[in-house]
Design a protein around this motif. Structure first.
Motif, PDB file in Angstrom:
ATOM      1  N   GLY A 179      -0.137  24.527   5.997  1.00  0.00           N
ATOM      2  CA  GLY A 179       1.148  24.756   5.357  1.00  0.00           C
ATOM      3  C   GLY A 179       0.989  24.776   3.845  1.00  0.00           C
ATOM      4  O   GLY A 179       0.338  23.905   3.282  1.00  0.00           O
ATOM      5  N   GLU A 180       1.559  25.765   3.213  1.00  0.00           N
ATOM      6  CA  GLU A 180       1.510  25.870   1.756  1.00  0.00           C
ATOM      7  C   GLU A 180       2.306  24.733   1.127  1.00  0.00           C
ATOM      8  O   GLU A 180       3.453  24.483   1.514  1.00  0.00           O
ATOM      9  N   ASN A 181       1.728  24.026   0.187  1.00  0.00           N
ATOM     10  CA  ASN A 181       2.371  22.914  -0.523  1.00  0.00           C
ATOM     11  C   ASN A 181       2.904  21.833   0.419  1.00  0.00           C
ATOM     12  O   ASN A 181       3.931  21.222   0.153  1.00  0.00           O
ATOM     13  N   ILE A 182       2.213  21.617   1.523  1.00  0.00           N
ATOM     14  CA  ILE A 182       2.641  20.619   2.509  1.00  0.00           C
ATOM     15  C   ILE A 182       2.244  19.228   2.017  1.00  0.00           C
ATOM     16  O   ILE A 182       1.258  19.070   1.311  1.00  0.00           O
ATOM     17  N   LYS A 183       3.037  18.226   2.355  1.00  0.00           N
ATOM     18  CA  LYS A 183       2.776  16.836   1.996  1.00  0.00           C
ATOM     19  C   LYS A 183       2.990  15.973   3.237  1.00  0.00           C
ATOM     20  O   LYS A 183       4.072  15.461   3.472  1.00  0.00           O
ATOM     21  N   LEU A 184       1.929  15.825   4.037  1.00  0.00           N
ATOM     22  CA  LEU A 184       2.028  14.999   5.243  1.00  0.00           C
ATOM     23  C   LEU A 184       1.621  13.572   4.943  1.00  0.00           C
ATOM     24  O   LEU A 184       0.671  13.340   4.217  1.00  0.00           O
ATOM     25  N   VAL A 185       2.359  12.639   5.515  1.00  0.00           N
ATOM     26  CA  VAL A 185       2.073  11.213   5.341  1.00  0.00           C
ATOM     27  C   VAL A 185       1.781  10.631   6.712  1.00  0.00           C
ATOM     28  O   VAL A 185       2.585  10.761   7.646  1.00  0.00           O
ATOM     29  N   LEU A 186       0.618   9.995   6.837  1.00  0.00           N
ATOM     30  CA  LEU A 186       0.247   9.311   8.074  1.00  0.00           C
ATOM     31  C   LEU A 186       0.416   7.807   7.864  1.00  0.00           C
ATOM     32  O   LEU A 186      -0.078   7.258   6.894  1.00  0.00           O
ATOM     33  N   SER A 187       1.130   7.170   8.778  1.00  0.00           N
ATOM     34  CA  SER A 187       1.349   5.720   8.631  1.00  0.00           C
ATOM     35  C   SER A 187       1.195   5.041   9.973  1.00  0.00           C
ATOM     36  O   SER A 187       1.213   5.636  11.001  1.00  0.00           O
ATOM     37  N   ALA A 230       0.851  -1.192   0.000  1.00  0.00           N
ATOM     38  CA  ALA A 230       0.000   0.000   0.000  1.00  0.00           C
ATOM     39  C   ALA A 230       0.886   1.241   0.000  1.00  0.00           C
ATOM     40  O   ALA A 230       1.788   1.374   0.817  1.00  0.00           O
ATOM     41  N   GLU A 231       0.623   2.116  -0.943  1.00  0.00           N
ATOM     42  CA  GLU A 231       1.384   3.348  -0.993  1.00  0.00           C
ATOM     43  C   GLU A 231       0.849   4.301   0.062  1.00  0.00           C
ATOM     44  O   GLU A 231      -0.360   4.477   0.190  1.00  0.00           O
ATOM     45  N   PRO A 232       1.749   4.928   0.821  1.00  0.00           N
ATOM     46  CA  PRO A 232       1.265   5.899   1.789  1.00  0.00           C
ATOM     47  C   PRO A 232       0.647   7.083   1.054  1.00  0.00           C
ATOM     48  O   PRO A 232       1.169   7.530   0.029  1.00  0.00           O
ATOM     49  N   LYS A 233      -0.457   7.573   1.551  1.00  0.00           N
ATOM     50  CA  LYS A 233      -1.153   8.674   0.901  1.00  0.00           C
ATOM     51  C   LYS A 233      -0.699   9.992   1.506  1.00  0.00           C
ATOM     52  O   LYS A 233      -0.595  10.114   2.724  1.00  0.00           O
TER      53      LYS A 233
END
Length: 106
Positions: free
Chosen positions: A98-106, A25-28
């Motif tokens: 956050g502008e252009n933020i990319k958070l990954v929850l795992s 599963a790819e982290p979203k």
């Protein structure tokens, strides 16, 4: 009869040698916005971690409960390590800022 046996043998040989690939599963990645547990596909009482995958953007994750009480606030720098989240309940809401933020929850 020999052709049938040969055909079945070849078929079996090929079917046993087919390589299978495992799917992970790819982290979203989540960007700025308001989310619920259902939106993020999270379950109660599981251990989760959050990290910032963006290269240059600092962001913030705020977790609030049903009574608008902050349960956790995390400031995440660019390419941050994984930080543990509090034990989550089904009524928690998440604010990602956050502008252009990319958070990954795992």
């Amino acid at each position: 009869m020999k052709k049938l046996i040969m055909l079945i043998s070849i078929f079996l040989l090929l079917s046993f040698n087919i390589s299978t690939t495992t799917a992970f599963a790819e982290p979203k990645e989540f960007s700025q916005g308001f989310y619920t547990m259902k939106d993020l596909n999270l379950y109660e009482n599981n251990n989760y971690f959050v990290e910032n995958k963006s290269l240059h953007t600092t962001g913030m994750l705020i977790i609030i409960d049903n009574n608008s009480v902050m349960q956790q606030v995390i400031r995440l720098g660019p390419q941050s390590p994984k930080y543990p989240l509090v034990s989550l309940l089904s009524n928690y809401k998440f604010i990602i800022y956050g502008e252009n933020i990319k958070l990954v929850l795992s």
